[in-house]
Design a protein around this motif. Structure first.
Motif, PDB file in Angstrom:
ATOM      1  N   ARG A  24       0.749  -1.164   0.089  1.00 12.49           N
ATOM      2  CA  ARG A  24      -0.168  -0.133   0.095  1.00 12.49           C
ATOM      3  C   ARG A  24       0.863   1.144  -0.051  1.00 12.49           C
ATOM      4  N   ILE A  25       1.945   1.260   0.699  1.00 12.86           N
ATOM      5  CA  ILE A  25       2.914   2.320   0.784  1.00 12.86           C
ATOM      6  C   ILE A  25       3.469   2.676  -0.566  1.00 12.86           C
ATOM      7  N   SER A  26       4.018   1.346  -1.155  1.00 13.10           N
ATOM      8  CA  SER A  26       4.381   1.684  -2.584  1.00 13.10           C
ATOM      9  C   SER A  26       3.387   2.156  -3.592  1.00 13.10           C
ATOM     10  N   ILE A  27       2.120   1.664  -3.497  1.00 11.30           N
ATOM     11  CA  ILE A  27       1.239   2.267  -4.454  1.00 11.30           C
ATOM     12  C   ILE A  27       0.904   3.919  -4.259  1.00 11.30           C
ATOM     13  N   VAL A  28       0.997   4.380  -3.047  1.00 13.46           N
ATOM     14  CA  VAL A  28       0.764   5.510  -2.752  1.00 13.46           C
ATOM     15  C   VAL A  28       2.035   6.429  -3.305  1.00 13.46           C
ATOM     16  N   VAL A  29       3.268   5.884  -3.291  1.00 14.27           N
ATOM     17  CA  VAL A  29       4.619   6.584  -3.534  1.00 14.27           C
ATOM     18  C   VAL A  29       4.531   6.597  -5.190  1.00 14.27           C
ATOM     19  N   LEU A  30       4.048   5.386  -5.801  1.00 15.37           N
ATOM     20  CA  LEU A  30       3.931   5.384  -7.282  1.00 15.37           C
ATOM     21  C   LEU A  30       3.106   6.299  -7.748  1.00 15.37           C
ATOM     22  N   LEU A  31       2.124   6.504  -7.005  1.00 11.29           N
ATOM     23  CA  LEU A  31       0.902   7.486  -7.504  1.00 11.29           C
ATOM     24  C   LEU A  31       1.428   8.734  -7.400  1.00 11.29           C
TER      25      LEU A  31
ATOM     26  N   LEU B 102       4.555  -2.647 -10.257  1.00 13.28           N
ATOM     27  CA  LEU B 102       5.280  -3.214  -8.725  1.00 13.28           C
ATOM     28  C   LEU B 102       5.400  -4.636  -9.036  1.00 13.28           C
ATOM     29  N   ARG B 103       5.153  -5.245 -10.256  1.00 16.28           N
ATOM     30  CA  ARG B 103       5.486  -6.554 -10.350  1.00 16.28           C
ATOM     31  C   ARG B 103       4.763  -7.547  -9.427  1.00 16.28           C
TER      32      ARG B 103
ATOM     33  N   ASN C 159       0.728  -9.689  -8.551  1.00 16.65           N
ATOM     34  CA  ASN C 159      -0.614 -10.120  -9.377  1.00 16.65           C
ATOM     35  C   ASN C 159      -1.775  -9.044  -9.216  1.00 16.65           C
ATOM     36  N   GLN C 160      -2.327  -9.132 -10.471  1.00 15.18           N
ATOM     37  CA  GLN C 160      -3.372  -8.061 -10.631  1.00 15.18           C
ATOM     38  C   GLN C 160      -4.434  -8.139  -9.432  1.00 15.18           C
ATOM     39  N   ALA C 161      -4.965  -9.450  -8.962  1.00 16.37           N
ATOM     40  CA  ALA C 161      -5.837  -9.697  -8.009  1.00 16.37           C
ATOM     41  C   ALA C 161      -5.232  -8.976  -6.519  1.00 16.37           C
ATOM     42  N   ILE C 162      -3.963  -9.150  -6.386  1.00 19.93           N
ATOM     43  CA  ILE C 162      -3.457  -8.444  -5.033  1.00 19.93           C
ATOM     44  C   ILE C 162      -3.486  -7.016  -5.200  1.00 19.93           C
ATOM     45  N   ALA C 163      -3.151  -6.377  -6.342  1.00 18.96           N
ATOM     46  CA  ALA C 163      -3.184  -4.868  -6.667  1.00 18.96           C
ATOM     47  C   ALA C 163      -4.522  -4.556  -6.366  1.00 18.96           C
ATOM     48  N   SER C 164      -5.528  -5.139  -7.068  1.00 20.41           N
ATOM     49  CA  SER C 164      -7.069  -4.809  -7.011  1.00 20.41           C
ATOM     50  C   SER C 164      -7.363  -4.571  -5.591  1.00 20.41           C
ATOM     51  N   HIS C 165      -6.930  -5.647  -4.744  1.00 20.84           N
ATOM     52  CA  HIS C 165      -7.438  -5.716  -3.254  1.00 20.84           C
ATOM     53  C   HIS C 165      -6.801  -4.577  -2.421  1.00 20.84           C
ATOM     54  N   HIS C 166      -5.618  -4.296  -2.754  1.00 23.17           N
ATOM     55  CA  HIS C 166      -5.214  -3.065  -2.052  1.00 23.17           C
ATOM     56  C   HIS C 166      -5.676  -1.947  -2.351  1.00 23.17           C
ATOM     57  N   LEU C 167      -5.684  -1.705  -3.906  1.00 23.43           N
ATOM     58  CA  LEU C 167      -6.485  -0.402  -4.189  1.00 23.43           C
ATOM     59  C   LEU C 167      -7.917  -0.375  -3.707  1.00 23.43           C
ATOM     60  N   ASN C 168      -8.248  -1.272  -3.653  1.00 22.60           N
ATOM     61  CA  ASN C 168      -9.949  -1.179  -3.168  1.00 22.60           C
ATOM     62  C   ASN C 168      -9.878  -0.688  -1.539  1.00 22.60           C
ATOM     63  N   THR C 169      -8.772  -1.429  -0.556  1.00 22.51           N
ATOM     64  CA  THR C 169      -8.592  -1.214   0.571  1.00 22.51           C
ATOM     65  C   THR C 169      -8.360   0.378   0.783  1.00 22.51           C
ATOM     66  N   LEU C 170      -7.369   0.698  -0.052  1.00 21.87           N
ATOM     67  CA  LEU C 170      -6.864   2.168   0.131  1.00 21.87           C
ATOM     68  C   LEU C 170      -8.245   3.283  -0.199  1.00 21.87           C
ATOM     69  N   LYS C 171      -8.990   2.738  -1.145  1.00 25.56           N
ATOM     70  CA  LYS C 171     -10.111   3.508  -1.722  1.00 25.56           C
ATOM     71  C   LYS C 171     -11.184   3.436  -0.883  1.00 25.56           C
TER      72      LYS C 171
END
Length: 99
Positions: free
Chosen positions: A26-33, A48-49, A51-63
């Motif tokens: 989640r920190i990596s996603i925020v820094v990337l954005l 971030l290399r 899985n798509q499902a993992i990215a979607s899960h963390h994006l939904n949590t952050l959203k």
């Protein structure tokens, strides 16, 4: 001396937001954005290399915790940081760890 209400809505919301940021992905996603301003799920999981499902899960949590917002453009959903002040908080914590 000011007395704080430990069960105040503001304090609980703040703790919840800090808790959601307590994961490396989640920190990596925020820094990337912060660097790219807005990205699609595909761009994020490829960068971030992970899985798509993992990215979607963390994006939904952050959203859900209002750390990120999204905008739908055609078939793609683009994510961006809702509160740029959070980036300053993350930078401060990272800088503190280094010193």
């Amino acid at each position: 001396m000011k007395v704080l209400n430990l069960n105040s809505e503001e304090l609980l919301d703040t703790a919840s937001m800090l808790k959601v940021l307590g994961h490396p992905i989640r920190i990596s996603i925020v820094v990337l954005l912060e660097e790219s301003k807005r990205m699609s799920v595909t761009e994020i999981f490829k960068a971030l290399r992970i899985n798509q499902a993992i990215a979607s899960h963390h994006l939904n949590t952050l959203k859900n915790k209002r750390v990120l917002s999204s905008e739908r453009v055609g078939k793609n959903t683009y994510y961006y940081v809702s509160n740029v002040g959070l980036i300053d908080v993350l930078k401060f914590i990272c800088d503190y760890q280094i010193t």
